[in-house]
Design an enzyme around this catalytic site. Structure first.
Site, mmCIF file in Angstrom:
data_model
loop_
_atom_site.group_PDB
_atom_site.id
_atom_site.type_symbol
_atom_site.label_atom_id
_atom_site.label_comp_id
_atom_site.label_asym_id
_atom_site.label_seq_id
_atom_site.Cartn_x
_atom_site.Cartn_y
_atom_site.Cartn_z
ATOM 1 C CD GLU A 265 -2.875 -1.024 2.339
ATOM 2 O OE1 GLU A 265 -4.686 -1.658 2.081
ATOM 3 O OE2 GLU A 265 -2.443 -0.690 3.351
ATOM 4 C CG ASP A 338 -7.940 -5.620 4.375
ATOM 5 O OD1 ASP A 338 -7.657 -6.335 5.553
ATOM 6 O OD2 ASP A 338 -7.603 -4.290 3.588
ATOM 7 C CD GLU A 366 -10.055 -1.350 7.691
ATOM 8 O OE1 GLU A 366 -8.792 -1.939 8.453
ATOM 9 O OE2 GLU A 366 -9.516 -1.201 6.315
HETATM 10 C C1 BDP Z 1 -6.459 -2.204 5.575
HETATM 11 C C2 BDP Z 1 -6.561 -1.195 6.327
HETATM 12 C C3 BDP Z 1 -5.369 -0.119 6.175
HETATM 13 C C4 BDP Z 1 -4.242 -0.548 7.450
HETATM 14 C C5 BDP Z 1 -3.619 -1.916 6.115
HETATM 15 C C6 BDP Z 1 -2.886 -2.875 6.485
HETATM 16 O O1 BDP Z 1 -7.380 -0.284 5.734
HETATM 17 O O2 BDP Z 1 -5.812 1.511 7.036
HETATM 18 O O3 BDP Z 1 -3.402 -0.043 7.107
HETATM 19 O O4 BDP Z 1 -5.372 -2.715 6.303
HETATM 20 O O5 BDP Z 1 -3.409 -4.433 7.210
HETATM 21 O O6 BDP Z 1 -7.373 -2.800 5.942
HETATM 22 O O7 BDP Z 1 -1.928 -2.263 6.778
#
Ligand code: BDP
Length: 675
Positions: A265, A338, A366
């Site tokens: 990301e 996720d 989340e």
């Molecule tokens: C996603 C989240 C994000 C996290 C990412 C992670 O939306 O905020 O930084 O995972 O786990 O689900 O690195």
């Protein structure tokens, strides 16, 4: 007046019950004054805590606490004896005695001290660790319980009483480590002034045997150290990390190590320099090794590409199996995408055998209604931990692939949970979200516990032992997970939220230029033929990453468990499900049952009114209303939207939609509130 006197008397006798209604005491609502005589066979900070807890709260007579060397797991303990002749808690370590102490107090709080005790316990996982996604400015990524409990501005001078309360709560359920900061880490966390603050927290948590870890940013050598590069194979870079490790361990001799999100990301990582994840992890592992530290390297990696996102972590990490240092653990989210409401397990579990692998669970909700929705996550985690990977034949559950029983690794076994803790009075926003923190600890300690067992002991400790309360609340908790899945994403649907928040339904979201793998249509693939992601051999072939016979089971639409059917298949609207309904009708009935079940859960809670203090009762009641409205919102949004593809009627015997699709599409959430 009489009532007032009785109340005052009660309060003065039970200092911890003053806050009966705000939930701050969590499950540690010991009542009454201890009547114990406690002896210890050694001196030590942790042993002293055990002694004090028992002196304060144990009602059952003599207790002997003894640390005795043995070959048993250092955290293990035995509890023997009875309340007449006295009880003995024995462990090879002080922390084991502490866990035994909390076990004994738990038995007392749940009315289960019965006759002769003969208990032996050892943990499923060696490292039972919380991951805080807390930023240094005290915001919490995906946190729904207020700001971070770490008061960085006040540290190192001022020490919040919360640190000690936090340590105690964790120790009481066997959690023995914590990562203080967000995986999206800033290099600043490793600055000397920050480390001095971290040291103070570590000192506060140490007596409770909770070890401190930090998330690090892979570019720290360049950004903090002002080096020209952060290339892991560069000598200066490796030296920078070694020096940093020396600096940390000078302040915190028992520092646990690093958690790393790299090349994920948009965060920096070894691939920025043409190196592999193993190169990056090993360089850090070498810096920590002389001090006994470990690296938890995350496998949450995916890029916008032609390849199915669900396959990417496996593709990236499987070729590296066996190439990591022995103090590296690969941290893998439970599912391949996720933290969705329901996913099959990530095939790296059972897949990676030469490298230690640890599950990462998300305690914070989340994708499950934030701290507004009541959902008992022990159900989800139990399903995950008991999923059969078939990697060494039948019975090779995810738990066994990670707890050291199938693939022992010298680094030990570990499991992580993304914390749902914030500075809210009740710690977790929703009173029932405390149960998820609790469940994580209990499952990390004993992965074979059932949701029923965990709910039972949590309710008794948190709300009391009255059967009129325990029975319905347990039902409410045990049904909550399936209920949420039904009104949000039944049959294996996933990630149909808006792309910038993860609260309500937005299966229609289309944003020009947005990453396709961040848009719902990437996942649901609704069209005139059907719905779902074709991950079969003739689709993305994600099934190939699973062992036989699971691969074949998932691949074949008639054997694929229906709870995952839209995860693995693009299913025709008219496909006949096992119960004879068309897929479209089944989808409708699933959403409808989610809504109906929610109405039942509301009723159950209301029926408990006289058994719960007014403050907690009302707060939960009002959140259930929000959850109820959200359930209808989810049902209407998803059915009305998918109906534009199926062109089939919503079965006439289910609740009619009460919204217009166009109106629902106009809802834009206030992200400051929700995100
Ligand atoms: C996603 C989240 C994000 C996290 C990412 C992670 O939306 O905020 O930084 O995972 O786990 O689900 O690195």
């Amino acid at each position: 007046m009489k009532h007032l006197i009785v109340t005052l008397l009660f309060i003065s006798l039970c200092p911890l019950s003053v806050f009966a209604g705000n939930g701050h005491e969590l499950w540690l609502r010991y009542v009454g004054v201890g009547k114990a005589e406690v002896s210890v066979n050694k001196k030590g900070e942790t042993l002293k805590i055990s002694k004090t807890e028992l002196l304060n709260f144990w009602q059952g007579g003599k207790v002997k606490l003894q640390v005795k060397r043995s070959n048993a797991h250092p955290d293990s303990y035995t509890i023997t004896g009875n309340t007449t002749s006295g009880i003995v808690i024995t462990s090879p370590s002080e922390q084991g005695v502490l866990y035994g102490t909390y076990h004994l107090l738990r038995l007392q709080s749940t009315n289960s001290v019965d006759g002769e005790l003969n208990i032996t316990e050892a943990p499923s996982y060696d490292l039972r660790i919380l991951n805080h996604w807390d930023n240094l400015d005290r915001t919490v990524e995906r946190g729904y319980a207020g700001h971070s409990i770490w008061m960085w501005d006040e540290l190192p001078e001022k020490i919040s009483p919360r640190y000690h309360e936090y340590a105690r709560a964790n120790a009481s359920i066997g959690i023995n480590a914590t990562v203080l900061n967000n995986v999206n880490a800033t290099p600043q966390v490793l600055s000397h002034s920050m480390l001095e603050k971290v040291k103070v927290i570590a000192d506060e948590l140490r007596p409770y045997h909770v070890k401190v870890f930090l998330s690090i940013n892979f570019s720290s050598p360049a950004e903090l150290g002002k080096l020209p590069t952060s290339d892991p194979l560069n000598k200066q870079v490796a030296e920078w990390w070694q020096k940093k490790a020396d600096e940390i361990y000078k302040l915190i001799p028992d520092f646990g190590g690093f958690l790393v999100k790299a090349n994920s990301e948009g965060l920096p990582g070894p691939q920025d320099f043409g190196r592999t994840h193993a190169d990056g992890a090993n360089m850090l592992a070498d810096a920590l090794k002389p001090h006994g530290g470990i690296v938890m390297w995350r496998a949450f990696v995916y890029n916008p590409s032609k390849e199915d996102r669900a396959k990417q972590a496996y593709n990236e990490f499987m070729p590296l199996d066996g190439k990591f240092r022995d103090n590296v653990i690969i941290q893998v989210k439970n599912g391949p995408i996720d933290f969705q409401p329901r996913e099959p397990f990530n095939p790296l579990f059972g897949g990676m055998q030469k490298t230690a692998v640890m599950p990462e669970l998300q305690i914070t909700q989340e994708y499950l209604g934030f701290s507004n929705h009541l959902v008992f996550l022990a159900s989800m985690w139990h399903e995950f931990l008991t999923s059969d990977t078939y990697c060494s034949g039948e019975g090779s559950t995810v738990a066994k692939t990670t707890d050291g029983s199938l693939f022992p690794h010298s680094v030990g076994s570990a499991i992580a949970g993304v914390a749902n803790i914030g500075e809210d009075e009740n710690w977790t926003g929703h009173h029932f979200a405390q149960a998820n923190w609790y469940s994580f600890g209990r499952l990390a300690w004993d992965a074979t516990l059932t949701p029923d067992e965990i709910a039972d002991e949590w309710i008794r400790q948190t709300f009391g032992n009255s059967e009129e309360l325990v029975k319905p609340v347990k039902k409410l908790m045990l049904e909550s997970y399936e209920t949420l899945v039904s009104y949000m994403m039944p049959l294996g649907l996933h990630h149909i939220f808006a792309w910038n928040h993860h609260y309500g339904p937005e299966p229609w979201t289309a944003i020009e230029g947005a990453r396709p793998d961040w848009l719902p249509s990437y996942y649901h693939n609704a069209d005139s033929v059907g719905l779902g992601f074709d991950r079969t051999e003739t689709g993305s072939d994600a099934v190939v990453q699973y062992f036989s016979p699971l691969k074949e089971i998932f691949n074949n639409i008639s054997t694929c468990p229906e709870k995952f059917i839209l995860w693995f298949h693009h299913v025709n609207w008219t496909y006949k499900m096992k119960n004879g309904r068309t897929m479209w009708n089944e989808l409708c009935y699933q959403y409808d049952s989610g809504v109906k079940d929610m109405r039942e859960l509301q009723k159950i809670w209301d029926s408990c009114e006289s058994y719960v203090d007014a403050e907690r009762f009302r707060q939960v009641q009002s959140l259930l209303k929000i959850q109820m409205r959200d359930a209808v919102w989810w049902k209407d949004a998803c059915l009305l939207y998918f109906q534009t593809f199926s062109k089939m009627p919503i079965p006439y015997d289910i609740e009619r939609p009460i919204h217009e699709l166009d109106d629902l599409k106009k809802i834009k959430l206030d992200l400051k509130h929700h995100n």
